[in-house]
Design an enzyme around this catalytic site. Structure first.
Site, PDB file in Angstrom:
ATOM      1  N   GLY A  27       0.843  -1.050   0.000  1.00  0.00           N
ATOM      2  CA  GLY A  27      -0.118   0.113   0.180  1.00  0.00           C
ATOM      3  C   GLY A  27       0.735   0.811   0.299  1.00  0.00           C
ATOM      4  CB  SER A  28       0.038   4.623  -0.860  1.00  0.00           C
ATOM      5  OG  SER A  28      -0.967   5.018   0.345  1.00  0.00           O
ATOM      6  CG  ASP A  85      -8.192  -0.712   3.461  1.00  0.00           C
ATOM      7  OD1 ASP A  85      -7.491  -0.140   2.621  1.00  0.00           O
ATOM      8  OD2 ASP A  85      -8.128  -2.000   3.027  1.00  0.00           O
ATOM      9  CE  LYS A  95      -3.095  -5.611   5.998  1.00  0.00           C
ATOM     10  NZ  LYS A  95      -2.707  -4.179   4.776  1.00  0.00           N
ATOM     11  N   GLY A  96      -6.399  -5.267   2.387  1.00  0.00           N
ATOM     12  CA  GLY A  96      -6.982  -5.579   1.576  1.00  0.00           C
ATOM     13  C   GLY A  96      -7.386  -4.821   0.040  1.00  0.00           C
ATOM     14  CD  GLU A 104      -1.439  -6.771   2.951  1.00  0.00           C
ATOM     15  OE1 GLU A 104      -1.096  -5.828   2.799  1.00  0.00           O
ATOM     16  OE2 GLU A 104      -2.637  -6.612   3.304  1.00  0.00           O
TER      17      GLU A 104
HETATM   18  C1  5RP Z   1      -3.221  -3.977   1.250  1.00  0.00           C
HETATM   19  C2  5RP Z   1      -3.888  -3.162   1.928  1.00  0.00           C
HETATM   20  C3  5RP Z   1      -3.726  -1.677   2.075  1.00  0.00           C
HETATM   21  O1  5RP Z   1      -1.922  -2.423   3.551  1.00  0.00           O
HETATM   22  C4  5RP Z   1      -4.720  -0.916   2.902  1.00  0.00           C
HETATM   23  O2  5RP Z   1      -5.107  -1.442   1.560  1.00  0.00           O
HETATM   24  C5  5RP Z   1      -3.695   0.324   3.371  1.00  0.00           C
HETATM   25  O3  5RP Z   1      -3.258   0.737   2.323  1.00  0.00           O
HETATM   26  P1  5RP Z   1      -2.828   2.676   1.994  1.00  0.00           P
HETATM   27  O4  5RP Z   1      -1.887   2.244   3.139  1.00  0.00           O
HETATM   28  O5  5RP Z   1      -3.098   2.898   0.832  1.00  0.00           O
HETATM   29  O6  5RP Z   1      -3.772   3.728   2.464  1.00  0.00           O
HETATM   30  O7  5RP Z   1      -4.460  -3.784   3.177  1.00  0.00           O
HETATM   31  O8  5RP Z   1      -4.221  -5.223   0.338  1.00  0.00           O
END
Ligand code: 5RP
Length: 229
Positions: A27-28, A85, A95-96, A104
């Site tokens: 993720g970012s 999330d 998450k996801g 993960e």
């Molecule tokens: C990926 C995830 C990410 O960790 C989650 O979506 C958070 O992402 P971001 O840091 O871009 O907000 O679960 O599967």
């Protein structure tokens, strides 16, 4: 928001020690953490190795010069750092959002300590209040799983690959993702259990009782939520 992600990533970096085997999420926010980790490795000569949870994170880590390893070589990790999330005050997570939930969950659960990094917009009173629950499913089962989650009160949508005309998103494991809206979830543990019983479900993006701590960042700084027991 970006400041919050940065300060959370910076705080987690403070937990990294020389010689550790690290799990790195997706993720970012994790991308910021990977950049910071790579800089620190260069500057301080830290010897760490990383187990990535997606091709996305693996590629970024390799590009930045980090060393990768696998769970086959190290089945227990020292520290896993991952985004989320949604995070509730008991450190249960959804998450996801980046479709990497299965890897993960495997990597985060293999760590002696699992730390979440997120900006404050992710903190919720109750899981499900903002985000759907992502579920990774075997492609041939998606419609049937979608029908079965209806019985549990969920409204499922098959995630597309960015644009509807691209067709369904395909995960790093060759599967599909269903995003299931449940609204506020009373008992995340029970829901996770019920969902995992459905044939075709590979993994569920409810991470219950897994995280040891969360760094929640904002422009005002970082808040640490630590598991009590
Ligand atoms: C990926 C995830 C990410 O960790 C989650 O979506 C958070 O992402 P971001 O840091 O871009 O907000 O679960 O599967």
């Amino acid at each position: 928001m970006i400041e919050g992600k940065r300060s959370a990533a910076q705080a987690a970096l403070g937990e990294v020690r020389d010689g550790q085997i690290l799990g790195i999420g997706t993720g970012s926010t994790v991308a910021i953490f990977i950049e910071m980790l790579a800089e620190r490795v260069k500057k301080d000569g830290l010897r760490v190795m990383c187990v990535p949870t997606s091709y996305q994170s693996a590629h970024l880590a390799i590009e930045r010069g980090l060393k990768l390893t696998t769970l086959e070589e190290y089945s227990t990790l020292d520290l896993a750092v991952d985004g989320a999330d949604e995070v509730d005050r008991n450190l249960n997570l959804i998450k996801g959002g980046g479709a990497a939930l299965t890897r993960e969950k495997i990597v985060d659960s293999a760590a002696k300590r699992f730390v979440v990094i997120a900006d404050e917009s992710k903190l919720v009173e109750r899981l499900g209040s903002r985000s759907p629950v992502p579920i990774e499913v075997i492609p041939m089962s998606w419609k049937r799983v979608a029908n079965m989650v209806k019985v549990l009160g969920g409204e499922a949508r098959l995630r597309d690959g960015g644009d509807r005309k691209d067709g369904p998103l395909v995960t790093d494991n060759g599967n599909f993702i269903l995003d299931v809206k449940f609204g506020e979830i009373d008992d995340p543990r029970a829901l996770e259990f019920e969902l995992k019983r459905i044939p075709g479900v590979v993994e569920v993006g409810l991470f219950v009782n897994m995280a040891n701590a969360a760094y929640i960042g904002s422009e005002r700084g970082v808040k640490l939520i630590e598991r009590k027991s």
